[in-house]
Scaffold this active site. Sequence first.
Site, PDB file in Angstrom:
ATOM      1  N   MET A  41      21.084  -6.307 -34.505  1.00 12.46           N
ATOM      2  CA  MET A  41      22.331  -7.033 -34.222  1.00 12.46           C
ATOM      3  C   MET A  41      22.423  -8.277 -35.089  1.00 12.46           C
ATOM      4  SD  MET A  41      22.338  -6.606 -30.083  1.00 12.46           S
ATOM      5  CE  MET A  41      23.800  -7.599 -29.778  1.00 12.46           C
ATOM      6  N   ASP A  42      23.590  -8.521 -35.665  1.00  3.17           N
ATOM      7  CA  ASP A  42      23.779  -9.714 -36.483  1.00  3.17           C
ATOM      8  C   ASP A  42      24.687 -10.708 -35.760  1.00  3.17           C
ATOM      9  OD1 ASP A  42      26.349  -8.783 -36.740  1.00  3.17           O
ATOM     10  OD2 ASP A  42      26.139  -8.178 -38.843  1.00  3.17           O
TER      11      ASP A  42
END
Lengths: 83, 465
Positions: A41-42
């Site tokens: 996840m960014d």
Amino acid sequence: MTDAAAPSDRAGIEGRVLAVVASITGPRAVDTSASWRSMGMDSLDLLSLVTSIEDEFDVRIPDQAAMRLQTVADVVALLSPTS
Amino acid sequence: MSSRRAADVVVVGAGIVGAAVVWRLAQDDVQVDWVVGGGFAGSASAAAGAMLAVYSEVSAHQDGDVRDLEVSTRRQGRALWDTWLPALAEASGMEVEVSAGIHVVGRGPQDGESMDAIRDAAAAFGGRCDAVAPADVPGCSPDRGWEPHEAVFLADEASLDGGGLLDMLGAANRARPSVTVIHESAATVDRSGVVTTDDGTELVAGAVVLAAGMRTADLLQASGLDALVPTLFAGRGVSIVARSPESVPGCIRTPNRSFACGLHLVPRSDGLTYLGATNRFTTQPSADMGPNMAELDDLITSGVRELDARLRRAEVVSMAVGHRPVAMDRLPVVGRTAEPAILLATGTWRNGFVLAPMVADLVAEEISGNGTVGKHPFAATRSIRPPELNEASIRRAAEGIADALLGGGSLAAGRNADLVAFLQAALAREADVPGGDRAVARLLERAPMEEALPLVFDLLARRRR
């Protein structure tokens, strides 16, 4: 609030948080102490996560607090009523 | 275990700006503690091409006053390097090869507008800007069908080996008896300017200069002093150093491009070639996150086909990620904060290398109390107005996103313009509707900038998938 969250409350909160995470990452096994990054996840995913958590739990999480959230466990702790 | 050290000034930051500030202060025999713990991995300096670019950084659609301010500032920085480099070479016993002049190559209408803006800026400032036949640009060997449509040579600009320059500046600083290198990281800073390092050492001085790029904001936040720094975002960039069978003879670049690679090839020492760089705006960088596949794909695909197709056989020697620190008005953030003992030197965006000596001069003048003392447009205490998202900026964002989506290809006949128009309408709606997607609203509240619009596209695409 004076009472520590009952374990069942925590489990319920965790289940709802995991459902929100799954809506972003797709269904998968999640280690609640794993970092967002290790889950792929960014920062944009985190933005989605925070606003979806706000909607799901009807709370407001300011940017400062949001940036401190590193794991699912952190989110559960933030949402759990504590003494 | 805690101990205390005293100096005149503490400088935090191992990148080009921090190193330049230390060198400049050392010229005044100021006692400096230079905090370099952690080095500059993840900072802009780590991935920079180190172009001393003045006019070739100009973009189309810039406000005229802002353009003039930026160009004149870069001219000052560029001129200072001509005196700094020989002095640094003498002090360090090292050399850095300077490649004189930069070729700028452009293709397509967006580049065309930027090429015009570059020519205009050079003409306005009396800079040398010569038209070159695209086929005659030395070392430019694009893939068939990707040849540039126009090219200029800017003789006043230059490029150098950024890593070599940082080594030379570091050696020159260490050679000064008035400079002490502190190999710990800064953990916190207090209102009186005392820096506490990771091992508990207190560095006490009359002033502290925070020149740690993006990390400047993190350090102040960890210290409960985030109000002292304007909001900083990062332009995340990826670059590659490769060993090519045919090393590039001089720096070749495209103009800056919105939301895509403004490409540049820069000769490095030992026959190596630098290829940079991607530019992805982020409000919350992960400095230690390496390049991802999409970033490498963008960089390699565009670099190989537009600048030098022979690079496809080049051996990749290293890759780097850097975060260019940028304030909302895109101007540097330099000088005293509301706490007089704390000074900032950051926000240099794409221009850290060329501007470093100029920023160092401003800091030194403020510390010595001479000169302009904060009366410059980059003051850390200035009020920064968020730029307006308007029809023109949304249109540009839509064009940039469409270009990125098309990847150099094309849609069915006549549909490219439709895609741009559709994206423009969708972005305008998202930027405008308070009841719309809350994650989008939150992003644009945090960063009401043209640069954030591609993130709106990504965000919506992910959420609807």
